[in-house]
Scaffold this motif. Structure first.
Motif, PDB file in Angstrom:
ATOM      1  N   ARG A  71       0.833  -1.215   0.000  1.00 22.82           N
ATOM      2  CA  ARG A  71       0.000   0.000   0.000  1.00 22.82           C
ATOM      3  C   ARG A  71       0.861   1.256   0.000  1.00 22.82           C
ATOM      4  O   ARG A  71       0.473   2.294  -0.564  1.00 22.82           O
ATOM      5  N   LEU A  72       2.058   1.144   0.591  1.00 23.64           N
ATOM      6  CA  LEU A  72       2.954   2.293   0.685  1.00 23.64           C
ATOM      7  C   LEU A  72       3.855   2.445  -0.534  1.00 23.64           C
ATOM      8  O   LEU A  72       4.565   3.439  -0.656  1.00 23.64           O
ATOM      9  N   GLY A  73       3.838   1.443  -1.422  1.00 26.16           N
ATOM     10  CA  GLY A  73       4.603   1.555  -2.662  1.00 26.16           C
ATOM     11  C   GLY A  73       5.795   0.653  -2.777  1.00 26.16           C
ATOM     12  O   GLY A  73       6.654   0.852  -3.638  1.00 26.16           O
ATOM     13  N   ALA A  74       5.860  -0.412  -1.933  1.00 26.13           N
ATOM     14  CA  ALA A  74       6.997  -1.341  -1.976  1.00 26.13           C
ATOM     15  C   ALA A  74       6.490  -2.777  -2.001  1.00 26.13           C
ATOM     16  O   ALA A  74       5.514  -3.108  -1.321  1.00 26.13           O
ATOM     17  N   PRO A  75       7.136  -3.668  -2.756  1.00 20.15           N
ATOM     18  CA  PRO A  75       6.697  -5.059  -2.795  1.00 20.15           C
ATOM     19  C   PRO A  75       7.072  -5.816  -1.535  1.00 20.15           C
ATOM     20  O   PRO A  75       8.087  -5.537  -0.888  1.00 20.15           O
ATOM     21  N   LEU A  76       6.237  -6.790  -1.188  1.00 15.01           N
ATOM     22  CA  LEU A  76       6.466  -7.688  -0.058  1.00 15.01           C
ATOM     23  C   LEU A  76       6.542  -9.107  -0.586  1.00 15.01           C
ATOM     24  O   LEU A  76       5.589  -9.599  -1.195  1.00 15.01           O
ATOM     25  N   LEU A  77       7.687  -9.762  -0.365  1.00 15.62           N
ATOM     26  CA  LEU A  77       7.894 -11.159  -0.769  1.00 15.62           C
ATOM     27  C   LEU A  77       7.773 -12.050   0.458  1.00 15.62           C
ATOM     28  O   LEU A  77       8.470 -11.839   1.455  1.00 15.62           O
TER      29      LEU A  77
END
Length: 295
Positions: A70-76
């Motif tokens: 949501r903040l603009g960064a991917p989560l793996l």
């Protein structure tokens, strides 16, 4: 919390990437130890029940960092559990005593992680209990590494490369949790250490990254250690290359903050902790790129 359910034993996917609609932060969050999808054949080979196996998980860490997309960064997120395969190790960091056949010379059998029973394929769970009923075959290790470990790291590398290509640099947050028990997680005056930041003693990221993280977290009232007792695992050492514009920071969160370690249930503070980690993501993502780009 109950042992893994039937629905959680079938691994259809090795990992999950929660991507933003548009990546606006030069940052990637990885959660290699929060997976809880236990293959049936693994459970059948284990001498431990599902609840005991789950003690090795970094439970809810992916939830704590869930705001990143949501903040603009991917989560793996790795979907396989740490007791089955540890993605924060070298590919072949194995204990020869676990296997019925001999291991090839390229296998690292002498690391401190192997000695502790916590190699790429762990011999014990977090409390030291032996996982398996009998010995494994090396072919099983090869299969797990090819099926789970290598795709996870290929996905992580792609995310880092994409971020570096887009922004000229990337900050990788490798997110973990640590048990509350033991003197290693307490300061000399007996206070609980809430968070440990690891940058491999300054080699994995520019000083501004760990300085910024520590300053923010202390402002929230947390007690924070650097590199003790966790300086950074394989992911931090392997990907953290500040000269190439890639800065890796490992974060260990004391489980006592947000979960009941006996029942594996969430505690009421978890949403507040998640808010603070969201602020950490935003703050690290906003560091002046001129300080972080490849040199």
């Amino acid at each position: 919390m109950d042992a893994p359910s039937d629905a959680e034993t079938a691994i259809d996917r090795v990992y999950d990437i929660q991507a933003p609609q548009e990546q606006t932060l030069p940052l990637v969050v990885a959660s290699p130890h929060s997976g809880r999808f236990y293959p049936p054949e693994f459970l059948a080979a284990a001498r431990l029940d599902g609840r005991t196996l789950r003690k090795s998980e970094d439970a809810f860490v992916d939830e704590i960092f869930a705001a990143a997309p949501r903040l603009g960064a991917p989560l793996l997120r790795a979907l396989f559990p740490r007791a089955f395969l540890d993605a924060n190790r070298e590919a072949f960091e194995l204990d020869p005593e676990m296997f019925a056949d001999s291991l090839p010379a390229y296998v690292n059998t002498r690391s401190p992680r192997v000695a502790a029973g916590l190699g790429t394929i762990a011999r014990v769970v977090a409390n030291g209990e032996e996982i398996y009923r009998g010995k494994l075959r090396f072919a099983e290790a090869v299969q797990r590494i090819a099926r789970f470990y290598q795709p996870y790291h290929a996905a992580l590398k792609d995310l880092i490369d994409a971020s570096t290509g887009r922004f000229g640099h990337c900050v990788l947050i490798d997110s973990h949790s640590m048990p509350s028990a033991g003197s290693a997680e307490r300061e000399r005056d007996g206070r609980r250490v809430d968070l440990v930041l690891g940058d491999c003693f300054g080699s994995a990221c520019a000083p501004v990254v760990i300085d910024t993280a520590e300053r923010l977290l202390r402002s929230k009232g947390y007690t924070v250690n650097r590199n003790a007792p966790y300086a950074g695992g394989f992911t931090t050492r392997h990907y953290g290359r500040p000269r190439t514009g890639v800065h890796a920071l490992q974060i260990e969160i004391n489980r006592d903050l947000y979960m009941d370690e006996a029942t594996l249930d969430r505690l009421p503070f978890l949403p507040t902790l998640a808010e603070h980690m969201a602020e950490l993501v935003t703050t690290l993502g906003a560091i002046d790129g001129g300080l972080l780009r490849r040199r």
